[in-house]
Design a protein around this motif. Structure first.
Motif, PDB file in Angstrom:
ATOM      1  N   LEU A 165      -0.721  36.244 -10.145  1.00 35.25           N
ATOM      2  CA  LEU A 165       0.420  36.219  -9.242  1.00 35.25           C
ATOM      3  C   LEU A 165       0.078  36.862  -7.897  1.00 35.25           C
ATOM      4  CD1 LEU A 165       3.262  37.121 -11.780  1.00 35.25           C
ATOM      5  CD2 LEU A 165       2.846  34.889 -10.725  1.00 35.25           C
ATOM      6  N   ARG A 166      -0.691  37.917  -7.939  1.00 34.97           N
ATOM      7  CA  ARG A 166      -1.114  38.558  -6.691  1.00 34.97           C
ATOM      8  C   ARG A 166      -2.015  37.631  -5.893  1.00 34.97           C
ATOM      9  NH1 ARG A 166      -3.136  44.530  -8.195  1.00 34.97           N
ATOM     10  NH2 ARG A 166      -3.286  44.672  -5.921  1.00 34.97           N
ATOM     11  N   GLN A 167      -2.928  36.942  -6.572  1.00 33.55           N
ATOM     12  CA  GLN A 167      -3.834  36.011  -5.887  1.00 33.55           C
ATOM     13  C   GLN A 167      -3.068  34.854  -5.253  1.00 33.55           C
ATOM     14  OE1 GLN A 167      -7.078  34.818  -8.493  1.00 33.55           O
ATOM     15  NE2 GLN A 167      -7.240  36.909  -9.283  1.00 33.55           N
ATOM     16  N   ARG A 169      -0.219  35.162  -4.002  1.00 36.70           N
ATOM     17  CA  ARG A 169       0.580  35.760  -2.931  1.00 36.70           C
ATOM     18  C   ARG A 169       2.082  35.631  -3.179  1.00 36.70           C
ATOM     19  NH1 ARG A 169      -2.511  37.066   1.416  1.00 36.70           N
ATOM     20  NH2 ARG A 169      -0.689  37.084   2.794  1.00 36.70           N
ATOM     21  N   ILE A 208      -0.521  39.144 -13.915  1.00 36.14           N
ATOM     22  CA  ILE A 208      -0.221  39.932 -12.723  1.00 36.14           C
ATOM     23  C   ILE A 208      -1.287  39.686 -11.652  1.00 36.14           C
ATOM     24  CG2 ILE A 208      -0.113  42.284 -11.810  1.00 36.14           C
ATOM     25  CD1 ILE A 208       1.231  43.096 -14.446  1.00 36.14           C
ATOM     26  N   SER A 209      -2.551  39.670 -12.064  1.00 38.50           N
ATOM     27  CA  SER A 209      -3.651  39.383 -11.133  1.00 38.50           C
ATOM     28  C   SER A 209      -3.495  37.991 -10.514  1.00 38.50           C
ATOM     29  CB  SER A 209      -4.995  39.497 -11.868  1.00 38.50           C
ATOM     30  OG  SER A 209      -6.062  39.156 -11.009  1.00 38.50           O
ATOM     31  N   ASP A 266       5.853  36.829  -3.565  1.00 35.02           N
ATOM     32  CA  ASP A 266       6.561  37.854  -2.801  1.00 35.02           C
ATOM     33  C   ASP A 266       7.043  39.000  -3.683  1.00 35.02           C
ATOM     34  OD1 ASP A 266       6.196  36.384  -0.467  1.00 35.02           O
ATOM     35  OD2 ASP A 266       8.055  35.266  -0.767  1.00 35.02           O
ATOM     36  N   ILE A 288       7.737  40.252  -8.285  1.00 36.44           N
ATOM     37  CA  ILE A 288       7.593  39.947  -9.708  1.00 36.44           C
ATOM     38  C   ILE A 288       8.789  40.497 -10.482  1.00 36.44           C
ATOM     39  CG2 ILE A 288       6.196  40.284 -11.797  1.00 36.44           C
ATOM     40  CD1 ILE A 288       3.758  40.638 -10.025  1.00 36.44           C
ATOM     41  N   VAL A 318       0.659  47.969  -9.342  1.00 36.67           N
ATOM     42  CA  VAL A 318       0.929  46.649  -8.773  1.00 36.67           C
ATOM     43  C   VAL A 318       1.551  46.832  -7.386  1.00 36.67           C
ATOM     44  CG1 VAL A 318       2.115  44.451  -9.065  1.00 36.67           C
ATOM     45  CG2 VAL A 318       1.282  45.693 -11.071  1.00 36.67           C
ATOM     46  N   SER A 319       0.837  46.437  -6.365  1.00 34.59           N
ATOM     47  CA  SER A 319       1.295  46.669  -4.985  1.00 34.59           C
ATOM     48  C   SER A 319       2.172  45.516  -4.497  1.00 34.59           C
ATOM     49  CB  SER A 319       0.095  46.832  -4.053  1.00 34.59           C
ATOM     50  OG  SER A 319      -0.774  45.721  -4.171  1.00 34.59           O
ATOM     51  N   LEU A 320       3.231  45.232  -5.254  1.00 37.60           N
ATOM     52  CA  LEU A 320       4.192  44.188  -4.915  1.00 37.60           C
ATOM     53  C   LEU A 320       5.587  44.676  -5.285  1.00 37.60           C
ATOM     54  CD1 LEU A 320       2.492  40.941  -6.308  1.00 37.60           C
ATOM     55  CD2 LEU A 320       3.068  41.347  -3.920  1.00 37.60           C
TER      56      LEU A 320
END
Length: 327
Positions: A111-113, A115, A108-109, A117, A119, A134-136
Motif C-alpha cells: 500500500l505504501r508503494q 502511494r 502495508i508495504s 493516502d 489505511i 507506518v508513516s501514513l
C-alpha cells in the motif's frame, strides 16, 4: 493506447489544456471541457493514475486491511467503506490478511508503494510497534494501537451488558460466554468485561470459553462447539456468543443433540450482519452493530487525517439488542 498529445489534437486544444481538464485545475470553459472529454472517450484514453499521484502528492486511494473479506461482517463493512469512499471520489484497495502477520506486513508495504493516502486497519495481527512505524494516516477498527492513531468501534461494553442483562431477564441462572481471543487486546474484549460484571452484579455463576484468533468460518465454529463447548452445555441455561455465526453453529448443534432452544438453552449472538438478517429460522437474538455507521465513520475520520486534522478523536457508535427466537 492513445496519448495525451493525440487527445489534444483530436479536441483541437493544447496538451496543457487537456492536462488541466484531467486534473481539474485552472479555469476551463464548458465547451472546451466537453471537447476534451469527448476526445478522451472516443480515443479510449485513460490518464496514468500513478503519474498523476506523483504530480499531486495524492493518489485518492485508500487501503483497507481485513482479516477475512468472506466473513459477513467484513464483507458488509467493505461494502459501506467503498460506498462512502466513492461518494468522496476515493477508490479502495482491499487486502485480506487472513490473520497472518507476515501477509499483513507485506500488504502495508504494498500500500505504501502504491502511494495510498491512508489505511483502514482491521487486521490487527501485527504487534503495536509495527503499526507505529507506518508513516501514513491510519484509522484502526476495534483496537487501541496508540493515542496518535484514532480508532472507530461500536460500544462493545454496552453490547456485552445488553446481551447478559437480557439473558438474566429471561430467567437464566447460570451463564456461559464464548469470547474471542482475550490474549489480544482488542476492544471487543470489553464485551467479556461487561459479561463478568453483570454476572457478578446478579450473583450468577458463569464461565468464559475463549476462541482462537482469526478463526471466523462456520466450519471452525462448529468444530469448536463440538470440541470445546459441548461438554459444558448441560451446566448452563444461557449462552452469550461473540458473533452470530458462532451463535448459529451453537443453535444447530444444540437442536441436533436434543437441547431445546430457547426452552432449555437461551442464546444471544453479536453483529446482526446480512447473514443474520437473511436467516428465517431461527431469528437470532443478537446485538446489532451499525455497520453502515462504522463504515462511514472510518472513511470520514481517515479523510480528516489525510486532510491534516491532528486533533481527531476516537469514534464509538451505539449498539442495540435485537430480540429473536433464541432467547
Amino acid at each position: 493506447m492513445a496519448t495525451i498529445k493525440e487527445v489534444a489534437k483530436a479536441a483541437g486544444v493544447s496538451v496543457t489544456t487537456v492536462s488541466r481538464v484531467i486534473n481539474n485545475r485552472g479555469y476551463i470553459n464548458k465547451d472546451t471541457r466537453q471537447k476534451v472529454e469527448a476526445a478522451m472517450a472516443s480515443l479510449d484514453y485513460h490518464p496514468n493514475e500513478i503519474a498523476r499521484a506523483l504530480q499531486r502528492s495524492q493518489s485518492d486511494l485508500i487501503g483497507i486491511i481485513v482479516p477475512d473479506s468472506s466473513h459477513p461482517f467484513f464483507a458488509e463493512l467493505i461494502h459501506y467503506v467503498e460506498t462512502y469512499a466513492n461518494e468522496l471520489q476515493y477508490k479502495i484497495l482491499i487486502c485480506n490478511s487472513l490473520g497472518h502477520s507476515e501477509k499483513e506486513a507485506n500488504y502495508i508495504s504494498m500500500l505504501r508503494q502504491n502511494r495510498v493516502d491512508g489505511i483502514i486497519m482491521c487486521g490487527h495481527s501485527l504487534n503495536l510497534e509495527q503499526y507505529k512505524k507506518v508513516s501514513l494516516p491510519i484509522i484502526s477498527f476495534d483496537r487501541i494501537i496508540t493515542p496518535s492513531i484514532p480508532y472507530v468501534g461500536a460500544d462493545n461494553f454496552r453490547g456485552g451488558e445488553l446481551a447478559t442483562e437480557h439473558l438474566v431477564s429471561r430467567g437464566c441462572r447460570k451463564l456461559l460466554h464464548i469470547s474471542g481471543p482475550l490474549k489480544i487486546d482488542l476492544l471487543p474484549n470489553r464485551r467479556t468485561d461487561a459479561f463478568r460484571l453483570v454476572c457478578m452484579r446478579h450473583d450468577i455463576p458463569h464461565r468464559v470459553i475463549e476462541g482462537e484468533p482469526y478463526k471466523l468460518t462456520f466450519e471452525y465454529y462448529w468444530d469448536f462447539v463440538e470440541r470445546e463447548v459441548s461438554k459444558h452445555l448441560s451446566e448452563y441455561d444461557g449462552v452469550f456468543c461473540s458473533n452470530d455465526i458462532l451463535a448459529y453453529a451453537l443453535y444447530i448443534y444444540a437442536t441436533q443433540h436434543g437441547i431445546s432452544v430457547p426452552e432449555q438453552l437461551k442464546i444471544v449472538g453479536y453483529d446482526y450482519h446480512n447473514f443474520t438478517r437473511m436467516l428465517q429460522r431461527p431469528k437470532l437474538t443478537t446485538i446489532r452493530q451499525p455497520i453502515d455507521r462504522i463504515g462511514k465513520a472510518l472513511i470520514s475520520n481517515l479523510i480528516q487525517l489525510i486532510d491534516g486534522n491532528k486533533d481527531l478523536s476516537n469514534t464509538v457508535v451505539d449498539v442495540e439488542l435485537i430480540e429473536g427466537e433464541t432467547s
